[in-house]
Design a protein around this motif. Sequence first.
Motif, PDB file in Angstrom:
ATOM      1  N   THR A 146       0.857  -1.187   0.000  1.00  0.00           N
ATOM      2  CA  THR A 146       0.000   0.000   0.000  1.00  0.00           C
ATOM      3  C   THR A 146       0.889   1.232   0.000  1.00  0.00           C
ATOM      4  O   THR A 146       2.111   1.128   0.223  1.00  0.00           O
ATOM      5  N   LEU A 147       0.294   2.398  -0.189  1.00  0.00           N
ATOM      6  CA  LEU A 147       1.078   3.619  -0.129  1.00  0.00           C
ATOM      7  C   LEU A 147       1.705   3.827   1.246  1.00  0.00           C
ATOM      8  O   LEU A 147       2.774   4.436   1.355  1.00  0.00           O
ATOM      9  N   ALA A 148       1.068   3.330   2.280  1.00  0.00           N
ATOM     10  CA  ALA A 148       1.630   3.476   3.624  1.00  0.00           C
ATOM     11  C   ALA A 148       3.012   2.828   3.720  1.00  0.00           C
ATOM     12  O   ALA A 148       3.862   3.264   4.508  1.00  0.00           O
ATOM     13  N   ASP A 149       3.240   1.815   2.894  1.00  0.00           N
ATOM     14  CA  ASP A 149       4.530   1.125   2.906  1.00  0.00           C
ATOM     15  C   ASP A 149       5.637   1.922   2.207  1.00  0.00           C
ATOM     16  O   ASP A 149       6.793   1.500   2.203  1.00  0.00           O
ATOM     17  N   PHE A 150       5.289   3.054   1.616  1.00  0.00           N
ATOM     18  CA  PHE A 150       6.296   3.912   0.989  1.00  0.00           C
ATOM     19  C   PHE A 150       7.090   4.685   2.040  1.00  0.00           C
ATOM     20  O   PHE A 150       8.128   5.258   1.734  1.00  0.00           O
ATOM     21  N   ARG A 151       6.605   4.710   3.268  1.00  0.00           N
ATOM     22  CA  ARG A 151       7.246   5.490   4.321  1.00  0.00           C
ATOM     23  C   ARG A 151       8.697   5.033   4.521  1.00  0.00           C
ATOM     24  O   ARG A 151       8.987   3.854   4.695  1.00  0.00           O
TER      25      ARG A 151
END
Length: 323
Positions: A146-151
């Motif tokens: 997910t985009l959250a994993d881009f952190r």
Amino acid sequence: MFFRHRRPARAVVAALTGLTLALAGCSGSDAETRTAQGFPETITLAAIPAENSSDLKASYQPVVALLERETGSKVEFVQASDYAGVVEGLIAGNVDLAFFGPFAYVVAGIAGADITPLGAVVKNAGGKPGYQSYGLTRADNPDINTLADFRGRKVCFVDPSSTSGFLYPTAGLIEAKVIASGAERDLSAGLTPIFAGGHDSSALAIAAGDCDAGFAFDTMVDKTMIDKGDLKPGQLETIWKSEMIAGSLFAANNALGTETIDKLRTLFTEQLNLDKLQAAGICTGDACRFTDERAWGVVPATDADYDGVRKVCEVTGSDKCKG
């Protein structure tokens, strides 16, 4: 909410500096003599590449040929290195027509370019203008879903003035609570941004592992790069898609005058499409294309169509939205 999350099945530019573009050449906006059809003797068309191309002019040759045939003008094509150069050229009166991404069009107006849409590109006959930004990672990367994993990751963007390669992605990252805003300091606080310069370069950097994840627009990843053999089907996984973004567009410098702009709008929306270009003998087969977005044609567009981009500018607070 601006964005939908979806995980489907795994399935060096020949550049001109902004200063050169702004100062060199003579556009039709300040030309006094007119052709027999009532157009300026010279019309300057400027664009920047969406992919890493050293010969963008070839992609625009059908546009140039159509314009020259219908207007009687000499069309000068300028391949610019960035949108800032195109905007400077418009403001200086040295660019008459330009092809913009939606974000660049909005920012051009903020920066002082006095322009009017001539029409937006569509991929297929009967289609509506618009496209999506993709959030991407390698298909064999189990750590990013997910985009959250881009952190905290190395993330490829296209260019700070790219709609689908920067603006909409930053809005998605804000929604995913990866970054606080689109300001440079907040972007760098949430991840390591890498600007690849082109949509194809961004996708290739992800595929090569130079970026853990990143962004590019839909057609580039789904079709263009696969058709060219630059990507294999299923090599990248799309883990996020933006809402539909208003289409890329041709715009005219208002210095051309209302009558000329009205004629050009009719020309672009009625004759600049693959069917009409081929019927006129201007181009055939694979050579019958225009821009590097693999578009079918141009349809009417208005300034209000880009209010969605302006809204995302408000959401992100991006420094790049300030012109």
